[in-house]
Design a protein around this motif. Sequence first.
Motif, PDB file in Angstrom:
ATOM      1  N   ASP A  31       4.377   4.719   3.423  1.00  0.00           N
ATOM      2  CA  ASP A  31       3.626   5.914   3.904  1.00  0.00           C
ATOM      3  C   ASP A  31       4.372   6.960   3.342  1.00  0.00           C
ATOM      4  O   ASP A  31       5.291   7.793   4.122  1.00  0.00           O
ATOM      5  CB  ASP A  31       3.256   5.990   5.225  1.00  0.00           C
ATOM      6  CG  ASP A  31       2.629   7.185   5.396  1.00  0.00           C
ATOM      7  OD1 ASP A  31       1.972   7.918   4.582  1.00  0.00           O
ATOM      8  OD2 ASP A  31       1.953   7.366   6.738  1.00  0.00           O
ATOM      9  N   GLN A  42       5.745  -1.325   7.980  1.00  0.00           N
ATOM     10  CA  GLN A  42       5.508  -0.164   7.638  1.00  0.00           C
ATOM     11  C   GLN A  42       6.785   0.711   7.453  1.00  0.00           C
ATOM     12  O   GLN A  42       7.422   0.933   8.368  1.00  0.00           O
ATOM     13  CB  GLN A  42       4.521   0.734   8.373  1.00  0.00           C
ATOM     14  CG  GLN A  42       4.206   2.056   8.215  1.00  0.00           C
ATOM     15  CD  GLN A  42       2.809   2.543   8.568  1.00  0.00           C
ATOM     16  OE1 GLN A  42       2.022   1.525   9.146  1.00  0.00           O
ATOM     17  NE2 GLN A  42       2.570   3.717   8.988  1.00  0.00           N
ATOM     18  N   LEU A  86       0.784  -1.073  -0.028  1.00  0.00           N
ATOM     19  CA  LEU A  86       0.093   0.053   0.092  1.00  0.00           C
ATOM     20  C   LEU A  86       0.821   1.127   0.059  1.00  0.00           C
ATOM     21  O   LEU A  86       1.796   1.634   0.784  1.00  0.00           O
ATOM     22  CB  LEU A  86      -0.929  -0.122   1.088  1.00  0.00           C
ATOM     23  CG  LEU A  86      -1.983   1.226   1.508  1.00  0.00           C
ATOM     24  CD1 LEU A  86      -3.174   0.751   1.994  1.00  0.00           C
ATOM     25  CD2 LEU A  86      -1.169   2.316   2.138  1.00  0.00           C
ATOM     26  N   PHE A 118      -2.348   3.414   9.694  1.00  0.00           N
ATOM     27  CA  PHE A 118      -1.859   2.239   8.555  1.00  0.00           C
ATOM     28  C   PHE A 118      -1.624   1.148   9.287  1.00  0.00           C
ATOM     29  O   PHE A 118      -1.636   0.065   8.654  1.00  0.00           O
ATOM     30  CB  PHE A 118      -0.771   2.916   7.523  1.00  0.00           C
ATOM     31  CG  PHE A 118      -1.500   4.034   6.537  1.00  0.00           C
ATOM     32  CD1 PHE A 118      -2.448   3.547   5.563  1.00  0.00           C
ATOM     33  CD2 PHE A 118      -1.422   5.455   6.768  1.00  0.00           C
ATOM     34  CE1 PHE A 118      -2.957   4.501   4.789  1.00  0.00           C
ATOM     35  CE2 PHE A 118      -2.072   6.310   6.123  1.00  0.00           C
ATOM     36  CZ  PHE A 118      -2.792   5.672   5.053  1.00  0.00           C
ATOM     37  N   VAL A 143       3.282  -1.386   3.980  1.00  0.00           N
ATOM     38  CA  VAL A 143       2.816   0.031   3.838  1.00  0.00           C
ATOM     39  C   VAL A 143       4.194   0.921   3.639  1.00  0.00           C
ATOM     40  O   VAL A 143       5.244   1.158   4.473  1.00  0.00           O
ATOM     41  CB  VAL A 143       2.030   0.666   5.063  1.00  0.00           C
ATOM     42  CG1 VAL A 143       1.585   2.139   4.792  1.00  0.00           C
ATOM     43  CG2 VAL A 143       0.814  -0.011   5.041  1.00  0.00           C
ATOM     44  N   ASN A 157       0.795   5.234   0.473  1.00  0.00           N
ATOM     45  CA  ASN A 157      -0.065   6.247   0.862  1.00  0.00           C
ATOM     46  C   ASN A 157       0.673   7.659   0.150  1.00  0.00           C
ATOM     47  O   ASN A 157       1.890   7.670   0.226  1.00  0.00           O
ATOM     48  CB  ASN A 157       0.127   6.530   2.336  1.00  0.00           C
ATOM     49  CG  ASN A 157      -0.904   7.683   2.632  1.00  0.00           C
ATOM     50  OD1 ASN A 157      -2.048   7.886   2.302  1.00  0.00           O
ATOM     51  ND2 ASN A 157      -0.733   8.429   3.852  1.00  0.00           N
ATOM     52  N   THR A 215      -3.579  -1.881   8.682  1.00  0.00           N
ATOM     53  CA  THR A 215      -3.759  -2.554   7.364  1.00  0.00           C
ATOM     54  C   THR A 215      -2.932  -3.763   7.339  1.00  0.00           C
ATOM     55  O   THR A 215      -2.926  -4.505   6.243  1.00  0.00           O
ATOM     56  CB  THR A 215      -3.673  -1.601   6.229  1.00  0.00           C
ATOM     57  OG1 THR A 215      -2.106  -1.185   6.220  1.00  0.00           O
ATOM     58  CG2 THR A 215      -4.521  -0.210   6.336  1.00  0.00           C
ATOM     59  N   LEU A 216      -1.841  -3.877   8.080  1.00  0.00           N
ATOM     60  CA  LEU A 216      -0.848  -4.757   7.843  1.00  0.00           C
ATOM     61  C   LEU A 216      -1.212  -6.254   8.291  1.00  0.00           C
ATOM     62  O   LEU A 216      -1.979  -6.328   9.437  1.00  0.00           O
ATOM     63  CB  LEU A 216       0.379  -4.447   8.796  1.00  0.00           C
ATOM     64  CG  LEU A 216       1.248  -3.155   8.046  1.00  0.00           C
ATOM     65  CD1 LEU A 216       2.353  -2.598   9.061  1.00  0.00           C
ATOM     66  CD2 LEU A 216       1.850  -3.452   6.507  1.00  0.00           C
ATOM     67  N   GLU A 238      -7.726   2.350   6.240  1.00  0.00           N
ATOM     68  CA  GLU A 238      -7.525   1.187   7.394  1.00  0.00           C
ATOM     69  C   GLU A 238      -8.817   0.686   7.728  1.00  0.00           C
ATOM     70  O   GLU A 238      -8.730  -0.556   8.554  1.00  0.00           O
ATOM     71  CB  GLU A 238      -6.974   2.042   8.568  1.00  0.00           C
ATOM     72  CG  GLU A 238      -7.775   2.974   9.290  1.00  0.00           C
ATOM     73  CD  GLU A 238      -7.934   4.464   8.839  1.00  0.00           C
ATOM     74  OE1 GLU A 238      -8.128   5.199   9.586  1.00  0.00           O
ATOM     75  OE2 GLU A 238      -7.310   4.486   7.639  1.00  0.00           O
TER      76      GLU A 238
END
Length: 336
Positions: free
Chosen positions: A238, A258, A175, A248, A236, A177, A251-252, A227
């Motif tokens: 970001d 991240q 992901l 976030f 992620v 962001n 979401t993992l 999320e």
Amino acid sequence: MPTHTMRAVRLHEHGGPEVLRYDEVPIPEPGPGEVLVRVHAAGINPPDWYLRDGMSNLPPKVRPKFSLPVIPGTDLSGVVEAVAPDVDAFSVGDEVFGLLRFPGFDGSTYAEYVAAPASDLALKPAGIDHVHAAGAPMAGLTAWQFLIELGHDHPSPFQAAQHRPVPLDANMTVLVNGAAGGVGHFALQLAKWKGARVIAVASGAHEVFLRELGADEFIDYTKSRPEELVHDVGLVLDAVGGPDSKRFLRTLKRGGSQFPVFFGEFDEEENAKLGVTVTGTQVRSNGAQLAELGRLLDAGTVRVAIDSTFALADARAAHERAARGHIQGKIVLTVA
């Protein structure tokens, strides 16, 4: 050789875009290990406005030292005009691009000429013009060092742990962001190059752009909360970072990572409970990595999106554009 003075944008004091002055200054002399580059385009990056406003976003003890007046800028594309005797990697007439002397603040690329460390440069990809090449170095190397290969062993100023990229392949969902911005749009493309599935988060205006770059899924953060929609991703990235970055983590999947590009506020205990890793790094100049990225740019595998261009004399307007946000790709100053 050129005449002895050049035009450059300088800061004589800290403040808003209005403090950028278009001055006449001496042309720098290349020192050992350096080449003199005639700048054709200079990329604009967040550190340029951090420098302009006096690093107010950093705690005083970690603020880099610099004296005024100073020429901002780290990213350039241009042509080699002169070469120090100890440099054999480049010759007069070579087209080059680079991220200069970062993480310092003496890149001085908002200028007609700059003395550049040869090790920070790579040959400009022949397939793209100077404007596109100038948009690539800092943002492209940030994405590269976060996702592909760190390329150095300097500790991050924000954490003790050494950053480790994670393997990207068809089994990985990433992901991104802030996917439409400088770092984000490179990260999306590099993850796709490695075969990963990519979910892009940005505002709705950027959806078509991000799908064209290869996003498998798009989330408009102005309409929904990523999320709440996304779970079980492996990574992620970001590119926005900051205090909201923590959301976030939800979401993992366990074992996921991240990578906040601008370090946020995280709680080690919470991370451990979720079974996730949070690490970052600070981009560093690296001519060899830039040459690798340059091959992808030349092949069209990765492309540089240009939000807007401004003449060097209009650096103030370029910074005003940056301050409005919602940038799609890169803002670049055209110099010659």
